[in-house]
Write an enzyme that holds these catalytic residues in place. Structure first.
Site, PDB file in Angstrom:
ATOM      1  N   SER A 186       0.798  -1.224   0.000  1.00 13.81           N
ATOM      2  CA  SER A 186       0.000   0.000   0.000  1.00 13.81           C
ATOM      3  C   SER A 186       0.833   1.277   0.000  1.00 13.81           C
ATOM      4  O   SER A 186       0.285   2.380  -0.110  1.00 13.81           O
ATOM      5  CB  SER A 186      -0.927   0.024   1.216  1.00 13.81           C
ATOM      6  OG  SER A 186      -0.176   0.073   2.413  1.00 13.81           O
ATOM      7  N   LYS A 187       2.166   1.165   0.112  1.00 18.17           N
ATOM      8  CA  LYS A 187       3.009   2.361   0.107  1.00 18.17           C
ATOM      9  C   LYS A 187       3.007   3.020  -1.275  1.00 18.17           C
ATOM     10  O   LYS A 187       2.663   2.403  -2.280  1.00 18.17           O
ATOM     11  CB  LYS A 187       4.449   2.003   0.494  1.00 18.17           C
ATOM     12  CG  LYS A 187       4.599   1.306   1.841  1.00 18.17           C
ATOM     13  CD  LYS A 187       4.115   2.158   2.998  1.00 18.17           C
ATOM     14  CE  LYS A 187       4.401   1.466   4.327  1.00 18.17           C
ATOM     15  NZ  LYS A 187       3.842   2.212   5.469  1.00 18.17           N
ATOM     16  N   ASN A 188       3.439   4.278  -1.309  1.00 17.70           N
ATOM     17  CA  ASN A 188       3.495   4.981  -2.596  1.00 17.70           C
ATOM     18  C   ASN A 188       4.372   4.243  -3.602  1.00 17.70           C
ATOM     19  O   ASN A 188       4.087   4.213  -4.795  1.00 17.70           O
ATOM     20  CB  ASN A 188       4.027   6.396  -2.403  1.00 17.70           C
ATOM     21  CG  ASN A 188       3.056   7.282  -1.643  1.00 17.70           C
ATOM     22  OD1 ASN A 188       2.302   6.807  -0.796  1.00 17.70           O
ATOM     23  ND2 ASN A 188       3.077   8.563  -1.939  1.00 17.70           N
TER      24      ASN A 188
END
Length: 379
Positions: A186-188
């Site tokens: 879910s991180k950038n």
């Protein structure tokens, strides 16, 4: 909260081709994809050394191990963040020292940080929360004054830029003695499993860390330091290689979504929208200091919990990051902490709520989400 499936469609061919090649060559661990990603991330961040590892929590722990911190050494960090930051401090038998944060940026309060420094303090861990840097000018100045290490927890702000007082721009995670990040999906910049990395410009520290991540070995079966088994696998590196050239675009798409959210919530009495570290009006057109890993509101009329329930019941994802301060978590309760030392954190945990934030958000979705939020909060 994120649309990884939609994001995948844009990079599908490259990812599938790379994974197929890895399967055919069986170069699963420390293969060419890992080494190529390491070099590409070094170039992107402008740092001399990137050491990939298995996850972001390992990255923080290994950074502290590499600095030679000893049991009992005090490490100062923010009370308002995910537990991994304080977890690794405790695992290494260091002494965590939690301090309050600012009510606008949610990042570590410099006055509280300075007050917490003692002769036992050895390191500061600023957490670049929700997508923008803590006040690194002040943190680095305090570190120099007191001879402290700075370990940047950059799990949420990769791609953000920090404008120093001297006019220099630096990438988040590149300014301290060492930086750590997570590549959780879910991180950038996220992979399709677990992954992480450590950054440093210190040649000697990089050498130590490279041994630590691989069982303390620099030569096979020669264990020169106490190490761990923490490696980024080739398949995850291939995914990250496909995404890295698009990271700036991903971040700008998030900023555009944040701008649209903030326009919709403007002048809402009980809804406080995020601010950028440079304190410009709204999110300015040239903003690159915030990458909006989360878009986090403050609901000030006591309806936060009811709003979260209402949104979930209406199929609108939302998140409360973080509902319990670290100083009140059972694992980290300590008689040293007094409630009056954490007025901001204790208030934030009652008010903050994060809305969906990803590169595929469109105008229709944002309009629907904002109307639902405004209608409930004002109802």
């Amino acid at each position: 909260m994120v649309d990884l499936s939609g994001q995948y469609q844009e990079i599908k061919d490259q990812v599938n081709t790379s994974i197929t090649q890895i399967l055919e060559t069986s170069a699963f661990i420390n293969g060419p994809e890992v080494h190529a990603f390491q070099k590409e991330l070094e170039t992107y961040l402008g740092v001399k050394h990137v050491i990939p590892c298995a996850n972001g929590t390992d990255a923080l722990q290994i950074a502290m191990m590499g600095l030679g911190l000893k049991p009992g050494d005090e490490v100062i960090t923010a009370d308002f963040t995910f537990a991994a930051t304080v977890e690794v401090i405790a695992l290494l038998q260091l002494t965590p020292v939690l301090v309050d944060v600012y009510p606008d940026t949610f990042n570590i309060n410099i006055e509280a940080l300075e007050k917490a420094i003692t002769p036992k303090t050895k390191a500061i861990v600023p957490v670049h929360l929700f997508g923008q840097c803590a006040n690194m000018d002040a943190i680095l100045a305090l570190a120099e004054k007191h001879n402290l290490f700075v370990i940047e927890d950059n799990a949420q702000a990769i791609g953000a830029k920090y404008l120093s007082k001297n006019g220099k721009k630096s990438m988040a995670g590149s300014m301290g003695h060492v930086g750590a990040t997570s590549f959780f999906p879910s991180k950038n910049l996220g992979c399709y499993g677990d992954g992480g990395a450590i950054f440093t410009n210190d040649d000697d520290l990089a050498h130590i860390i490279r041994g630590i991540v691989n069982h303390g070995m620099y030569e096979r079966y020669h264990h020169d330091v106490v190490g761990v088994n923490s490696r980024l696998d080739s398949i995850q590196a291939a995914v990250l290689r496909a995404k890295l050239p698009k990271l700036d675009g991903y971040c700008e798409a998030r900023r555009n979504a944040a701008r649209a959210y903030s326009r919709a919530f403007k002048n809402q009495q009980h809804i406080v929208t995020p601010v950028t570290v440079n304190n410009c009006e709204g999110i300015c057109d040239v903003c690159d200091c915030h990458v909006f890993h989360q878009y986090t509101l403050k609901i000030t009329n006591g309806k936060r919990d009811a709003l979260a329930k209402y949104l979930n019941e209406n199929d609108i994802p939302c998140g409360v990051y973080y509902p319990i301060p670290l100083h009140n978590q059972k694992a980290y309760v300590d008689e040293r902490y007094r409630e009056e030392d954490f007025p901001v954190t204790n208030q934030l945990v009652k008010e903050v709520i994060s809305l969906p934030m990803h590169t595929e958000l469109d105008e229709e979705q944002i309009n629907h989400i904002t109307k639902m939020v405004i209608g409930f909060v004002n109802g």
